[in-house]
Motif scaffolding. Structure first.
Motif, PDB file in Angstrom:
ATOM      1  N   ASP A 275       0.838  -1.195   0.000  1.00  0.00           N
ATOM      2  CA  ASP A 275       0.000   0.000   0.000  1.00  0.00           C
ATOM      3  C   ASP A 275       0.878   1.252   0.000  1.00  0.00           C
ATOM      4  O   ASP A 275       2.095   1.190   0.135  1.00  0.00           O
ATOM      5  N   THR A 276       0.213   2.390  -0.136  1.00  0.00           N
ATOM      6  CA  THR A 276       0.939   3.658  -0.118  1.00  0.00           C
ATOM      7  C   THR A 276       1.692   3.829   1.199  1.00  0.00           C
ATOM      8  O   THR A 276       1.128   3.647   2.278  1.00  0.00           O
ATOM      9  N   ASP A 277       2.977   4.144   1.084  1.00  0.00           N
ATOM     10  CA  ASP A 277       3.846   4.393   2.232  1.00  0.00           C
ATOM     11  C   ASP A 277       3.679   3.307   3.295  1.00  0.00           C
ATOM     12  O   ASP A 277       3.359   3.583   4.450  1.00  0.00           O
ATOM     13  N   SER A 278       3.891   2.082   2.878  1.00  0.00           N
ATOM     14  CA  SER A 278       3.746   0.977   3.821  1.00  0.00           C
ATOM     15  C   SER A 278       4.841  -0.045   3.595  1.00  0.00           C
ATOM     16  O   SER A 278       5.695   0.102   2.713  1.00  0.00           O
ATOM     17  N   LEU A 310       4.104  13.998   0.853  1.00  0.00           N
ATOM     18  CA  LEU A 310       3.968  13.952   2.313  1.00  0.00           C
ATOM     19  C   LEU A 310       3.726  12.507   2.748  1.00  0.00           C
ATOM     20  O   LEU A 310       2.941  11.793   2.115  1.00  0.00           O
ATOM     21  N   ALA A 311       4.370  12.115   3.834  1.00  0.00           N
ATOM     22  CA  ALA A 311       4.205  10.750   4.330  1.00  0.00           C
ATOM     23  C   ALA A 311       4.132  10.743   5.852  1.00  0.00           C
ATOM     24  O   ALA A 311       5.016  10.240   6.531  1.00  0.00           O
ATOM     25  N   PRO A 312       3.078  11.322   6.416  1.00  0.00           N
ATOM     26  CA  PRO A 312       2.946  11.264   7.878  1.00  0.00           C
ATOM     27  C   PRO A 312       2.673   9.834   8.330  1.00  0.00           C
ATOM     28  O   PRO A 312       2.034   9.049   7.627  1.00  0.00           O
ATOM     29  N   ARG A 313       3.162   9.520   9.510  1.00  0.00           N
ATOM     30  CA  ARG A 313       2.936   8.183  10.072  1.00  0.00           C
ATOM     31  C   ARG A 313       2.404   8.340  11.485  1.00  0.00           C
ATOM     32  O   ARG A 313       3.135   8.205  12.462  1.00  0.00           O
ATOM     33  N   PRO A 314       1.125   8.633  11.613  1.00  0.00           N
ATOM     34  CA  PRO A 314       0.546   8.847  12.944  1.00  0.00           C
ATOM     35  C   PRO A 314       0.466   7.532  13.706  1.00  0.00           C
ATOM     36  O   PRO A 314       0.425   6.455  13.121  1.00  0.00           O
ATOM     37  N   PRO A 315       0.445   7.590  15.036  1.00  0.00           N
ATOM     38  CA  PRO A 315       0.294   6.359  15.831  1.00  0.00           C
ATOM     39  C   PRO A 315      -1.106   5.791  15.689  1.00  0.00           C
ATOM     40  O   PRO A 315      -2.032   6.450  15.197  1.00  0.00           O
ATOM     41  N   SER A 316      -1.266   4.545  16.115  1.00  0.00           N
ATOM     42  CA  SER A 316      -2.585   3.920  16.010  1.00  0.00           C
ATOM     43  C   SER A 316      -3.610   4.595  16.914  1.00  0.00           C
ATOM     44  O   SER A 316      -4.810   4.558  16.638  1.00  0.00           O
ATOM     45  N   LEU A 317      -3.137   5.238  17.993  1.00  0.00           N
ATOM     46  CA  LEU A 317      -4.014   6.013  18.875  1.00  0.00           C
ATOM     47  C   LEU A 317      -3.450   7.424  18.991  1.00  0.00           C
ATOM     48  O   LEU A 317      -2.691   7.737  19.920  1.00  0.00           O
ATOM     49  N   PRO A 318      -3.772   8.318  18.032  1.00  0.00           N
ATOM     50  CA  PRO A 318      -3.229   9.691  18.081  1.00  0.00           C
ATOM     51  C   PRO A 318      -3.652  10.414  19.355  1.00  0.00           C
ATOM     52  O   PRO A 318      -4.737  10.193  19.903  1.00  0.00           O
ATOM     53  N   ALA A 319      -2.776  11.293  19.826  1.00  0.00           N
ATOM     54  CA  ALA A 319      -3.080  12.058  21.044  1.00  0.00           C
ATOM     55  C   ALA A 319      -4.190  13.080  20.818  1.00  0.00           C
ATOM     56  O   ALA A 319      -4.891  13.467  21.758  1.00  0.00           O
ATOM     57  N   LEU A 320      -4.372  13.548  19.570  1.00  0.00           N
ATOM     58  CA  LEU A 320      -5.368  14.581  19.286  1.00  0.00           C
ATOM     59  C   LEU A 320      -5.912  14.350  17.894  1.00  0.00           C
ATOM     60  O   LEU A 320      -5.187  13.935  16.983  1.00  0.00           O
ATOM     61  N   TRP A 393     -13.006   0.772  17.158  1.00  0.00           N
ATOM     62  CA  TRP A 393     -12.397   0.432  15.878  1.00  0.00           C
ATOM     63  C   TRP A 393     -11.097   1.216  15.715  1.00  0.00           C
ATOM     64  O   TRP A 393     -10.961   2.330  16.209  1.00  0.00           O
ATOM     65  N   ALA A 394     -10.152   0.614  15.007  1.00  0.00           N
ATOM     66  CA  ALA A 394      -8.816   1.213  14.890  1.00  0.00           C
ATOM     67  C   ALA A 394      -8.812   2.325  13.854  1.00  0.00           C
ATOM     68  O   ALA A 394      -9.617   2.344  12.910  1.00  0.00           O
ATOM     69  N   ALA A 395      -7.875   3.254  14.030  1.00  0.00           N
ATOM     70  CA  ALA A 395      -7.650   4.289  13.018  1.00  0.00           C
ATOM     71  C   ALA A 395      -6.908   3.671  11.840  1.00  0.00           C
ATOM     72  O   ALA A 395      -6.072   2.769  12.002  1.00  0.00           O
ATOM     73  N   ARG A 396      -7.201   4.160  10.638  1.00  0.00           N
ATOM     74  CA  ARG A 396      -6.565   3.615   9.435  1.00  0.00           C
ATOM     75  C   ARG A 396      -6.618   4.645   8.327  1.00  0.00           C
ATOM     76  O   ARG A 396      -7.330   5.648   8.419  1.00  0.00           O
ATOM     77  N   TRP A 397      -5.830   4.386   7.284  1.00  0.00           N
ATOM     78  CA  TRP A 397      -5.855   5.255   6.112  1.00  0.00           C
ATOM     79  C   TRP A 397      -7.058   4.903   5.229  1.00  0.00           C
ATOM     80  O   TRP A 397      -7.305   3.732   4.944  1.00  0.00           O
ATOM     81  N   ALA A 475      -3.872  18.109   9.982  1.00  0.00           N
ATOM     82  CA  ALA A 475      -4.649  16.881   9.862  1.00  0.00           C
ATOM     83  C   ALA A 475      -3.939  15.919   8.912  1.00  0.00           C
ATOM     84  O   ALA A 475      -3.529  16.304   7.814  1.00  0.00           O
ATOM     85  N   CYS A 476      -3.789  14.668   9.344  1.00  0.00           N
ATOM     86  CA  CYS A 476      -2.992  13.677   8.601  1.00  0.00           C
ATOM     87  C   CYS A 476      -3.646  13.363   7.268  1.00  0.00           C
ATOM     88  O   CYS A 476      -4.761  12.810   7.209  1.00  0.00           O
ATOM     89  N   ALA A 477      -2.926  13.710   6.203  1.00  0.00           N
ATOM     90  CA  ALA A 477      -3.410  13.455   4.854  1.00  0.00           C
ATOM     91  C   ALA A 477      -2.211  13.135   3.965  1.00  0.00           C
ATOM     92  O   ALA A 477      -1.112  13.667   4.159  1.00  0.00           O
ATOM     93  N   ARG A 478      -2.422  12.278   2.964  1.00  0.00           N
ATOM     94  CA  ARG A 478      -1.361  11.910   2.020  1.00  0.00           C
ATOM     95  C   ARG A 478      -1.853  12.198   0.604  1.00  0.00           C
ATOM     96  O   ARG A 478      -2.544  11.366   0.009  1.00  0.00           O
ATOM     97  N   PRO A 479      -1.541  13.357   0.066  1.00  0.00           N
ATOM     98  CA  PRO A 479      -1.879  13.597  -1.350  1.00  0.00           C
ATOM     99  C   PRO A 479      -1.013  12.722  -2.250  1.00  0.00           C
ATOM    100  O   PRO A 479       0.198  12.596  -2.056  1.00  0.00           O
TER     101      PRO A 479
END
Length: 568
Positions: A275-278, A310-320, A393-397, A475-479
């Motif tokens: 997948d993208t950036d994985s 851009l390739a942000p890699r947020p944690p599975s449980l973001p702080a905000l 449910w988990a956060a995901r792209w 806000a985490c986004a990958r164009p």
């Protein structure tokens, strides 16, 4: 994984019995070292060590020697008198003692035996003494011979003058024992079934406690007979002597290479979707306690024609996170100072709070540092998330793909997420793991609003507890952009991981990764003795999605085994 140790067994097919449990016989029947070769094993070197016993270990030559007598006997008959007997054992070896026994009855006059020896030629008297006593063990001086002649005379008779005929006495003989040191009189070695292929010959009797090491010739012979194409099979090494002998050591050492050509699932190649950036991985099952001497494989990639600025890699449980839904919406600005390719897709990092989420992602122009009220033409994409199982449910792209690539140009533009049904969290971060290159697309302000037509409000400048001058939240986004010029996407990053050790590797221009023992030195065995051994992993990380194929695997692992076949 299956055991790749070559099995080795020692088999004697003759009938001789060793004098003690510390010896093993060798004669014309053959002493066979049988090798059971598993699949995937290559022989590098072999060494077979045999050792002769000391001279206090002897064998009786008489039972296997050819007997001849003056009466034409081939087997002694105590009831038939003879004047001489001879033994021919066919191999040159030293003699230790002779023991001629007469029957207890009838009573015979005192007799003695006159000895002569030969080595394929005339008889020769080897000892200073003319005769030896019967009914007693008579020591011999270790003279080398292949035949022995015993002529019987009266005990009181004197040697005749030189040149005169001998006067022999008819004698009834019950038995004869002729002993020699148990060291083999010679040695030949063959590889293969039946007679095999001769690769070694030692023509002389072995010396006391002498060790013979068959190494170079044995290695060459075994390599010629080794199973081809890394298949399993059997290989036999036969040791033979022209006369009965003994060894008190037979030891085999093998240096082999275990060659692994299949992945852990048994396949010869691995087709991986990245997948993208994985990151994706393929595993090879290897032993935990042996170093690797070579790793080779071929990597081929077919990646999308996209650029990922851009390739942000947020944690599975973001702080905000942005809360979207229940009247809340969120927007994120992007800007670029130079022309960029059209937008092929946009990924948002979302965590659903309800089982069903329905909404819209839209692209807006910038008006006074705020999103324009109306989205760009053809730039609205529906959102539909339907979850299974129990929350949370988990956060995901989540990917949003427009009907056709959007040309957004330079300058700022906005992404607005509106949720009409359900609730979702849009992860916030204060940095990108890989900072964008100067002049490329960069994130701008993150905004939110609490009602459909309400004002856009900025977020706090950073995470709770962060420094005042820290990075602003976005806000985490990958164009995912289409490149302006035709150019191949960057190759994926390759790593080898074994346990906790990770090694960066680079493929050649043809896609081949080839690492020798020196390059693999830092990838040490993880060791341990409990649980499943950690596999060797090929890690493939790509910023761009696509298909990865790994093939032509070859993992080479050296192994050294020593077999104390008999007796130690």
């Amino acid at each position: 994984m299956s055991d790749t140790r070559v099995g080795a067994t020692l088999t004697y097919t003759g009938t001789a019995t060793p004098p003690t449990a510390a010896q093993v016989p060798v004669d014309t029947a053959g002493l066979v070292v049988a090798l059971d070769v598993p699949a995937g094993v290559v022989l590098v070197r072999a060494a077979l060590t045999v050792r002769a016993p000391s001279d206090d270990v002897t064998v009786n030559l008489a039972p296997t020697a050819t007997l001849a007598t003056s009466g034409g006997q081939t087997v002694l008959d105590p009831g038939q008198p003879i004047t001489w007997l001879s033994l021919d054992w066919g191999a040159r070896r030293p003699l230790s003692s002779v023991d001629v026994r007469l029957p207890a009855s009838p009573t015979q006059a005192e007799k003695k035996g006159r000895l002569s020896v030969a080595e394929g030629g005339a008889w020769y008297p080897p000892t200073p003494s003319d005769t030896v006593s019967v009914n007693a063990v008579a020591p011999l001086p270790g003279i080398l011979a292949s035949r022995l002649l015993v002529e019987f005379v009266e005990a009181s008779s004197t040697p005749p003058p030189v040149g005169t005929p001998k006067t022999l006495a008819a004698t009834q003989v019950a038995s004869i024992a002729l002993r020699a040191p148990a060291r083999p009189p010679d040695l030949t070695a063959t590889v293969g079934v039946g007679a095999g292929s001769l690769f070694f010959h030692h023509a002389l009797p072995l010396l006391p406690r002498q060790e013979l090491v068959l190494e170079d010739a044995l290695s060459d012979a075994l390599q010629r007979a080794w199973p081809v194409d890394l298949k399993s099979g059997a290989v036999a090494v036969a040791l033979r002597s022209s006369g009965l002998g003994m060894f008190d050591r037979v030891q085999l050492a093998l240096d082999t290479l275990e060659v692994i050509q299949r992945w852990s699932d048994g396949a010869e190649s691995q087709a991986l979707a990245v997948d993208t950036d994985s990151l994706v991985s393929a595993r090879v099952t290897v032993p935990r306690d042996r170093a690797l001497s070579e790793v080779r494989f071929h990597v081929r990639h077919q990646l999308r024609d996209e650029d990922l600025p851009l390739a942000p890699r947020p944690p599975s449980l973001p702080a905000l996170s942005h809360h979207c839904g229940s009247g809340y919406s969120a927007a994120q600005a992007f800007r670029s100072t130079r022309a960029m390719g059209p937008l092929a897709a946009l990924d948002l990092h979302l965590r659903p709070l309800s089982r069903r989420v329905v909404g819209t992602l839209a692209f807006h122009a910038d008006v006074h540092d705020r999103p324009d009220d109306a989205p760009l033409a053809g730039a609205s994409i529906p959102l539909l998330l339907e979850e299974e199982g129990s929350p949370p449910w988990a956060a995901r792209w989540v990917a949003f793909t427009p009907g056709k690539p959007l040309a957004l140009g330079t300058g700022p533009w906005w992404v607005v997420l509106t949720v009409d049904e359900g609730d979702v969290l849009w992860s916030l971060t204060d940095h990108a793991e890989t900072a964008p290159a100067p002049g490329t697309l960069t994130p701008g302000t993150a905004l939110h609003r609490t009602e459909a037509m309400g004002p856009w409000l900025p977020r706090e400048p950073g995470l709770p507890g962060a420094e005042e001058d820290g990075e602003a939240l976005w806000a985490c986004a990958r164009p995912r952009l289409r490149p302006l010029t035709a150019a191949p996407p960057p190759p994926p990053r390759l790593q080898l991981r074994w346990g906790t050790k990770v090694l960066e590797v680079t493929a050649g221009s043809d896609g081949t990764v080839a690492l020798d023992a020196k390059a693999l030195a830092s990838l040490t065995p993880p060791g341990g003795s409990t649980g499943s051994p950690p596999p060797l992993e090929v890690l493939v990380q790509s910023r761009v999605a696509g298909d990865i194929t790994l093939s032509a695997l070859q993992v080479v692992i050296p192994r050294r085994d020593t077999y104390a076949l008999f007796p130690r």
